[in-house]
Structure formats: structure tokens, C-alpha cells
Design a protein around this motif. Structure first.
Motif, PDB file in Angstrom:
ATOM      1  N   ARG A 169       0.743  -1.436  -0.062  1.00  0.00           N
ATOM      2  CA  ARG A 169      -0.044  -0.161  -0.306  1.00  0.00           C
ATOM      3  C   ARG A 169       0.964   1.225   0.020  1.00  0.00           C
ATOM      4  NH1 ARG A 169      -3.264  -1.340   4.980  1.00  0.00           N
ATOM      5  NH2 ARG A 169      -1.419  -3.057   5.106  1.00  0.00           N
ATOM      6  N   ILE A 170       2.154   1.171  -0.099  1.00  0.00           N
ATOM      7  CA  ILE A 170       3.289   2.333  -0.022  1.00  0.00           C
ATOM      8  C   ILE A 170       3.548   2.147  -1.797  1.00  0.00           C
ATOM      9  CG2 ILE A 170       5.245   3.018   0.593  1.00  0.00           C
ATOM     10  CD1 ILE A 170       2.949   3.844   2.424  1.00  0.00           C
ATOM     11  N   ALA A 171       4.014   0.824  -1.828  1.00  0.00           N
ATOM     12  CA  ALA A 171       4.797   0.684  -3.385  1.00  0.00           C
ATOM     13  C   ALA A 171       3.861   1.008  -4.463  1.00  0.00           C
ATOM     14  CB  ALA A 171       5.084  -0.767  -3.424  1.00  0.00           C
ATOM     15  N   CYS A 172       2.486   0.643  -4.106  1.00  0.00           N
ATOM     16  CA  CYS A 172       1.789   1.253  -5.414  1.00  0.00           C
ATOM     17  C   CYS A 172       1.509   2.855  -5.442  1.00  0.00           C
ATOM     18  CB  CYS A 172       0.162   0.630  -5.125  1.00  0.00           C
ATOM     19  SG  CYS A 172       0.221  -1.238  -5.424  1.00  0.00           S
ATOM     20  N   PRO A 173       1.260   3.419  -4.447  1.00  0.00           N
ATOM     21  CA  PRO A 173       1.491   4.808  -4.800  1.00  0.00           C
ATOM     22  C   PRO A 173       2.678   5.434  -5.240  1.00  0.00           C
ATOM     23  CG  PRO A 173       0.101   4.299  -2.531  1.00  0.00           C
ATOM     24  CD  PRO A 173       0.811   3.016  -3.237  1.00  0.00           C
ATOM     25  N   TRP A 174       3.669   4.590  -4.812  1.00  0.00           N
ATOM     26  CA  TRP A 174       5.240   5.192  -5.249  1.00  0.00           C
ATOM     27  C   TRP A 174       5.086   5.091  -6.595  1.00  0.00           C
ATOM     28  CZ3 TRP A 174       8.729   2.323  -8.077  1.00  0.00           C
ATOM     29  CH2 TRP A 174       9.701   2.988  -8.423  1.00  0.00           C
ATOM     30  N   LEU A 175       4.672   3.869  -7.157  1.00  0.00           N
ATOM     31  CA  LEU A 175       4.599   3.594  -8.757  1.00  0.00           C
ATOM     32  C   LEU A 175       3.765   4.542  -9.396  1.00  0.00           C
ATOM     33  CD1 LEU A 175       5.612   1.730 -10.823  1.00  0.00           C
ATOM     34  CD2 LEU A 175       3.381   0.356 -10.293  1.00  0.00           C
ATOM     35  N   ILE A 176       2.456   4.755  -8.566  1.00  0.00           N
ATOM     36  CA  ILE A 176       1.610   5.522  -9.404  1.00  0.00           C
ATOM     37  C   ILE A 176       2.215   7.132  -9.639  1.00  0.00           C
ATOM     38  CG2 ILE A 176      -0.810   6.845  -9.287  1.00  0.00           C
ATOM     39  CD1 ILE A 176      -1.576   4.096  -7.912  1.00  0.00           C
ATOM     40  N   ARG A 177       2.863   7.548  -8.555  1.00  0.00           N
ATOM     41  CA  ARG A 177       3.266   8.885  -8.225  1.00  0.00           C
ATOM     42  C   ARG A 177       4.497   8.929  -9.303  1.00  0.00           C
ATOM     43  NH1 ARG A 177       3.797  11.952  -2.589  1.00  0.00           N
ATOM     44  NH2 ARG A 177       1.687  11.620  -2.871  1.00  0.00           N
ATOM     45  N   ARG A 178       5.443   8.166  -9.337  1.00  0.00           N
ATOM     46  CA  ARG A 178       6.545   8.262 -10.106  1.00  0.00           C
ATOM     47  C   ARG A 178       6.432   8.016 -11.708  1.00  0.00           C
ATOM     48  NH1 ARG A 178       8.157  10.882  -6.294  1.00  0.00           N
ATOM     49  NH2 ARG A 178       9.795  10.323  -4.864  1.00  0.00           N
ATOM     50  N   PHE A 179       5.592   6.812 -12.115  1.00  0.00           N
ATOM     51  CA  PHE A 179       5.537   6.398 -13.355  1.00  0.00           C
ATOM     52  C   PHE A 179       4.090   6.643 -14.121  1.00  0.00           C
ATOM     53  CE2 PHE A 179       9.222   4.401 -12.074  1.00  0.00           C
ATOM     54  CZ  PHE A 179      10.192   4.424 -12.965  1.00  0.00           C
ATOM     55  N   ILE A 180       3.087   6.934 -13.376  1.00  0.00           N
ATOM     56  CA  ILE A 180       1.747   6.944 -14.010  1.00  0.00           C
ATOM     57  C   ILE A 180       1.067   8.365 -13.705  1.00  0.00           C
ATOM     58  CG2 ILE A 180      -0.740   5.603 -13.998  1.00  0.00           C
ATOM     59  CD1 ILE A 180       0.884   3.235 -12.374  1.00  0.00           C
ATOM     60  N   ASP A 181       0.728   8.635 -12.715  1.00  0.00           N
ATOM     61  CA  ASP A 181       0.152  10.046 -12.429  1.00  0.00           C
ATOM     62  C   ASP A 181       0.600  10.877 -11.217  1.00  0.00           C
ATOM     63  OD1 ASP A 181      -1.657  12.071 -12.170  1.00  0.00           O
ATOM     64  OD2 ASP A 181      -3.243  10.845 -11.899  1.00  0.00           O
ATOM     65  N   PRO A 182       1.469  11.623 -11.614  1.00  0.00           N
ATOM     66  CA  PRO A 182       2.345  12.400 -10.465  1.00  0.00           C
ATOM     67  C   PRO A 182       1.127  13.317  -9.679  1.00  0.00           C
ATOM     68  CG  PRO A 182       2.869  13.467 -12.531  1.00  0.00           C
ATOM     69  CD  PRO A 182       2.041  12.089 -12.854  1.00  0.00           C
TER      70      PRO A 182
END
Length: 276
Positions: free
Chosen positions: A134-147
Motif C-alpha cells: 500500500r506504499i509501493a503502489c502509490p510510489w509507482l503511481i506517483r513516479r510513473f503513472i500519474d504524479p
């Protein structure tokens, strides 16, 4: 508008900038018909039609940005020049979106059902007291999908009701569109959902999977990620503070996956004494 030709960035240099806190904004400025006929976008990209650039420049503070059109010709170059004239630090992507594809570099599948590619910040919601997935997914979203994505943490029993109220995508909970599947964790499912293919991210996914599913044998850093995650959770009662504290940890793990796996610790007191 400043008529000087703005500077460009190569596809590989653009991809290398992603996954770091210093990554630029990315704007997809393909004309409407070309945007609509494609089912993919560049990583981190936000949609901004060429005719909407002036409004975007007025509504947001000037910043570093990479813009891309289809082939990196006049549409992308004109967009970068327009933003530079408004005080931004804009570059256009050489070869445009098709340059990324031709180079075999990562792109994203559009997922409007997940609130992506709409031009508005996506919303995501999950269980409170996050540790790993639940931390890794937001990191992925923020860095690669939707900042610009927004994240919500709520008690387990409230996730789906609050998801409807907030129009947010639930994740890492049974019944959510992004959840564990077989031996895969939610981080794996999210990568697959947007079809983001990158060797370093696949390596990071093994670390997350091993730490989150008690399989530390999957990668050497699994035990370390688990320990740091549990320790950070003990230090941070606020879930969003926990998220912010952990973002640099995932940045560092990605950097290790990209370019530091072969490096070893070489502290040797005896050789240093001999040299002295």
C-alpha cells in the motif's frame, strides 16, 4: 510567442529521468484525433491538447516539463516554445511518442476505468496503516503513472463505501481491481494493468513481492524492505507521513535495480593500513 527553437530530450534520457523526485512533468500534446486513436501514453504523461496549453500555463506554476506529440515535429516543438514563452522550462521529446515505441522503451496502456488519461488527477483508496504494497503502489503511481494522483487511507470496512463517495479506485483489498492475484501482489497487478514493461521495475516488483508475501528468497533486499517498512510504520502514526517517508526508499531501490546491483561493499581495513 518566442520563435527560438526549444531544446529537445532523447527518448532514453527521458526514461532515465523517470522514477526520481526530480522527474519533469510530462504532457501529451498530440492532436485530439491522434490521441484518441492511440491506446497508449508515455509514462507519467498528463493529457493536454494543444489548444489547452495557454490555459494550463495560466493555471499552474511554471516548472520543468517534457512535451511530446506523435513524431516530435511541429506540434511538440510549438508546444515547448509556447510554454517556454510563458516562463516554463520545456523540452520536446525527440521522435515523439513513436520514438519511444521505436526504441522499445516503456509506455503505458490507457486505463480510463482507473481514472487515468482523463486529464484530471486520479484517485486511489486502500486500507489504513500501510506497510509495503500500500506504499509501493502509490510510489509507482506517483513516479510513473500519474504524479498528480490523490491517495486515501481508511479503515478496512470503509474502503468500498468511501471509494464510491470519493470516486476513487480501491486497491490492495480483496474485490478491488488492483489486488493480489495468485502469487503476485498488488504492485505486480498494477504494473500489468497499465502494461508498464521495464526491467528495473520488474526487479523492484520481485523485492516488493518477496517482502509483502513472506518470500524473502525472491531477492536479496526483501528482508531489508520489510524491516524498513515495519520500522517506518512504527515511527509514523499518520499514513500519509508514512507514505512520504517511504518514497525515497523506493527511489533508492529502483536506482539499485537500475545500476548498482553489481556493486559490493569493499571495506578492507588491512589494505587501507598498508596504503597508509
Amino acid at each position: 510567442m518566442d520563435t527560438a527553437l526549444p531544446s529537445s530530450i532523447s527518448p532514453q534520457d527521458f526514461i532515465d529521468r523517470l522514477g526520481t523526485p526530480e522527474a519533469p512533468w510530462v504532457l501529451d500534446v498530440r492532436r485530439d484525433e491522434r490521441f484518441a486513436e492511440s491506446d497508449r501514453m508515455a509514462p507519467r504523461a498528463q493529457r493536454c491538447a494543444p489548444q489547452d496549453l495557454a490555459r494550463l500555463a495560466r493555471e499552474h506554476a511554471a516548472r520543468e516539463v517534457v512535451v511530446y506529440c506523435v513524431h516530435g515535429h511541429e506540434v511538440g516543438q510549438d508546444a515547448a516554445a509556447q510554454l517556454n514563452a510563458a516562463g516554463w522550462r520545456a523540452r520536446w521529446l525527440e521522435g515523439g511518442f513513436e520514438g519511444l515505441v521505436a526504441a522499445g522503451l516503456p509506455t503505458l496502456r490507457k486505463r480510463p476505468d482507473l481514472g487515468l488519461a482523463s486529464g484530471q488527477p486520479s484517485r486511489w483508496i486502500t486500507r489504513a496503516r500501510p506497510k509495503i504494497d500500500r506504499i509501493a503502489c502509490p510510489w509507482l503511481i506517483r513516479r510513473f503513472i500519474d504524479p498528480q494522483a490523490q491517495f486515501f487511507y481508511v479503515p478496512t470496512g470503509q474502503v468500498f463505501a468511501e471509494a464510491r463517495r470519493l470516486q476513487a479506485v480501491p486497491y490492495d483489498i480483496p474485490g478491488a481491481p488492483i489486488e493480489h492475484e495468485g502469487g503476485q501482489c498488488s504492485f505486480d497487478t498494477l504494473l500489468a494493468a497499465v502494461d508498464l514493461r521495464d526491467a528495473a521495475l520488474e526487479g523492484l516488483a520481485r523485492i516488493v513481492r518477496g517482502a509483502d508475501t513472506d518470500r524473502p528468497e525472491l531477492a536479496p533486499p526483501c528482508r531489508g524492505l520489510l524491516a524498513v517498512s515495519l520500522g517506518m510504520s512504527a515511527l509514523h502514526a499518520d499514513d500519509h507521513a508514512m507514505l512520504e517517508a517511504m518514497l525515497p526508499v523506493y527511489d533508492a531501490l529502483l536506482a539499485w535495480c537500475r545500476r548498482a546491483q553489481g556493486e559490493v561493499h569493499n571495506w578492507n581495513p588491512q589494505s587501507m593500513k598498508a596504503a597508509a
